[in-house]
Design a protein around this motif. Structure first.
Motif, short mmCIF file in Angstrom:
data_model
loop_
_atom_site.label_atom_id
_atom_site.label_comp_id
_atom_site.label_asym_id
_atom_site.label_seq_id
_atom_site.Cartn_x
_atom_site.Cartn_y
_atom_site.Cartn_z
N LEU A 131 16.78 42.99 40.59
CA LEU A 131 16.55 43.06 39.14
C LEU A 131 16.31 41.37 38.62
CD1 LEU A 131 18.50 46.44 38.33
CD2 LEU A 131 16.11 46.15 39.12
N TRP A 132 15.57 41.46 37.46
CA TRP A 132 15.43 40.32 36.59
C TRP A 132 16.61 40.29 35.78
CZ3 TRP A 132 13.25 35.86 36.69
CH2 TRP A 132 13.12 35.00 35.69
N GLN A 164 11.33 42.36 38.09
CA GLN A 164 11.73 43.88 38.56
C GLN A 164 12.72 44.20 37.59
OE1 GLN A 164 12.13 46.74 42.40
NE2 GLN A 164 13.54 44.96 42.38
N SER A 165 12.82 45.54 37.04
CA SER A 165 13.44 46.11 36.17
C SER A 165 13.74 47.67 36.30
CB SER A 165 13.22 45.91 34.77
OG SER A 165 11.94 46.39 34.30
N LEU A 166 14.66 48.24 35.79
CA LEU A 166 14.89 49.65 35.75
C LEU A 166 13.76 50.30 35.06
CD1 LEU A 166 18.64 49.98 36.09
CD2 LEU A 166 17.01 50.04 37.89
N SER A 167 13.37 51.60 35.63
CA SER A 167 12.23 52.11 34.51
C SER A 167 12.68 52.84 33.36
CB SER A 167 11.59 53.24 35.54
OG SER A 167 10.85 52.74 36.57
N GLU A 214 6.92 43.86 36.58
CA GLU A 214 6.39 43.20 35.39
C GLU A 214 5.63 42.03 35.66
OE1 GLU A 214 7.57 41.91 30.84
OE2 GLU A 214 9.16 42.92 32.32
N ASP A 215 4.71 41.85 35.13
CA ASP A 215 3.84 40.47 35.25
C ASP A 215 3.93 39.68 34.00
OD1 ASP A 215 1.94 38.54 36.22
OD2 ASP A 215 0.42 39.67 35.81
N VAL A 267 3.11 43.00 46.07
CA VAL A 267 4.68 43.35 45.80
C VAL A 267 4.81 44.58 45.37
CG1 VAL A 267 6.83 42.76 44.55
CG2 VAL A 267 4.95 40.92 44.65
N VAL A 268 5.76 45.14 46.10
CA VAL A 268 6.08 46.79 45.94
C VAL A 268 7.64 47.09 45.76
CG1 VAL A 268 4.00 47.44 47.41
CG2 VAL A 268 6.36 47.16 48.43
N THR A 269 7.85 48.06 44.84
CA THR A 269 9.25 48.25 44.64
C THR A 269 9.85 48.83 45.96
OG1 THR A 269 8.55 50.59 43.89
CG2 THR A 269 8.58 48.94 42.13
N ASP A 270 9.30 49.59 46.77
CA ASP A 270 9.95 49.94 47.94
C ASP A 270 8.94 50.38 48.91
OD1 ASP A 270 9.91 53.45 48.22
OD2 ASP A 270 9.27 52.37 46.37
#
Length: 387
Positions: free
Chosen positions: A115-116, A135-138, A179-180, A209-212
């Motif tokens: 996570l950022w 990357q962050s939490l939704s 996030e971009d 880039v993918v989250t999983d």
């Protein structure tokens, strides 16, 4: 008579077995069933085995590796590298190699692992920071504005393509969001609230880039459009999947399946060591007291006094010995004042009055450190030896 009885019993048993066999023959109904023995050892060792088979059926050349050592052998042109394993030990030098390979025309796909951190201005994923994606939490995102039409699949990730009426659906983990911040992404895929896939250009190549990547593992790859999405991202290229396929080591397998045998082996080794270490022969008699030297007796006496009476008793004994010696050399010493006594001691010993004052003054009740105690004893012995 007995022979006839045994013969009759044998005939009766044979008739009974024959009747039972005929009954079972007419009553038994044959049927077929499938027995699931679970995944094969190959599938257990490779969670992306189904994905590899699917891509090969689409005409792609697919291989996998355990480390980035294979990177120099991969031609970046028309080649896809999927980093699906743990990258926590990836070095900056390896990141440079991967980025250079991508700029030369390679297609790189990797999973965002960290996570950022807004305070630090970075994450623990060096590769993710290099491509400037956060990357962050939704759950930390604001709720989107209400849409004109209700989304029938808010938990599915949707990829919209040109000249297609309906999107492709994938089962990315919706707990994370990409996030971009610099608007570098050329394409992306979103669920009802968050973004789970981004594609960025990098020189002659591209980065995805993918989250999983759980959607491409064996249990989930046949759901929705998961398999199609993997083919779409790697189409017209050779594919290398990089993840760790190391098998469990022999000690791990032994501990898992034969713990009792290991305990017995350890006990056997311990008994063997105990047997080898058993003393064979008589005890060595202690040295007779006549062999003790004077220095040993003095050291033992000093240690005993130190334990019983403390440091003050030893220091006071030295001070009293010094006073007895100076009385013999300077009659009337006891009638002098303290300052005059220090002057007499300085004259007789050749030591400064300051050192004499520190050595002969009464000590506080607090215990001295070993270094300070040794220094004090050395001062007193120097004075005594000078007298």
């Amino acid at each position: 008579m007995n022979r006839r009885i045994w013969l009759a019993v044998g005939v009766f048993i044979a008739v009974l077995l024959a009747a039972l066999s005929v009954y079972l023959f007419f009553k038994a109904t044959p049927y077929q069933t499938d027995i699931d023995h679970g995944p094969s050892p190959e599938a257990q060792a490779n969670p992306y085995l189904a994905a590899e088979h699917f891509l090969r059926k689409q005409g792609l050349t697919v291989g996998h590796a355990n480390s980035l050592d294979v990177l120099p052998t991969l031609d970046p042109r028309q080649h896809s590298l999927l980093l699906l394993g743990d990258r926590h030990n990836m070095t900056p030098r390896q990141i440079d190699q991967v980025m250079n390979w991508t700029r030369a025309g390679g297609r790189l796909l990797f999973i965002a692992e960290s996570l950022w951190d807004e305070k630090l201005g970075q994450s623990n994923d060096l590769l993710l920071d290099r491509v400037q994606v956060h990357q962050s939490l939704s759950k930390d995102l604001k709720d989107p504005p209400p849409a004109t039409g209700e989304d029938p699949y808010p938990n599915l990730t949707k990829l919209y393509l040109e000249e297609e009426d309906a999107p492709a659906y994938a089962t990315f983990d919706t707990a994370f969001h990409l996030e971009d911040p610099n608007n570098l992404a050329q394409a992306w895929a979103n669920s009802g609230k968050a973004t789970h896939m981004m594609q960025l250009n990098q020189g002659l190549g591209s980065i995805i880039v993918v989250t999983d990547a759980d959607l491409w593992k064996t249990p989930a790859i046949d759901q929705y459009d998961n398999a199609w999405l993997l083919w779409y991202l790697t189409a017209d290229t050779q594919v290398t999947l990089l993840f760790n396929t190391d098998h469990d080591s022999l000690p791990t397998l032994l501990l898992r399946y034969f713990p009792q045998a290991l305990v017995a082996l350890i006990a056997l080794i311990g008994l063997g060591l105990w047997h080898v270490g058993v003393r064979h022969g008589p005890l060595i008699e202690p040295a007779p007291r006549a062999r003790r030297q004077l220095q040993e007796h003095l050291r033992a006496s000093a240690d005993f006094i130190l334990r019983r009476s403390g440091q003050d008793s030893l220091l006071q004994a030295l001070q009293q010995d010094i006073l007895r010696r100076v009385r013999r050399r300077h009659p009337g010493f006891d009638q002098l004042g303290v300052a005059e006594q220090w002057l007499v001691l300085a004259r007789l010993t050749g030591q400064p009055t300051r050192a004499i004052s520190q050595a002969m003054s009464p000590r506080p009740k607090q215990r001295l450190s070993s270094v300070e105690f040794s220094r004090q004893v050395a001062h007193l012995q120097t004075l005594r030896n000078a007298l």
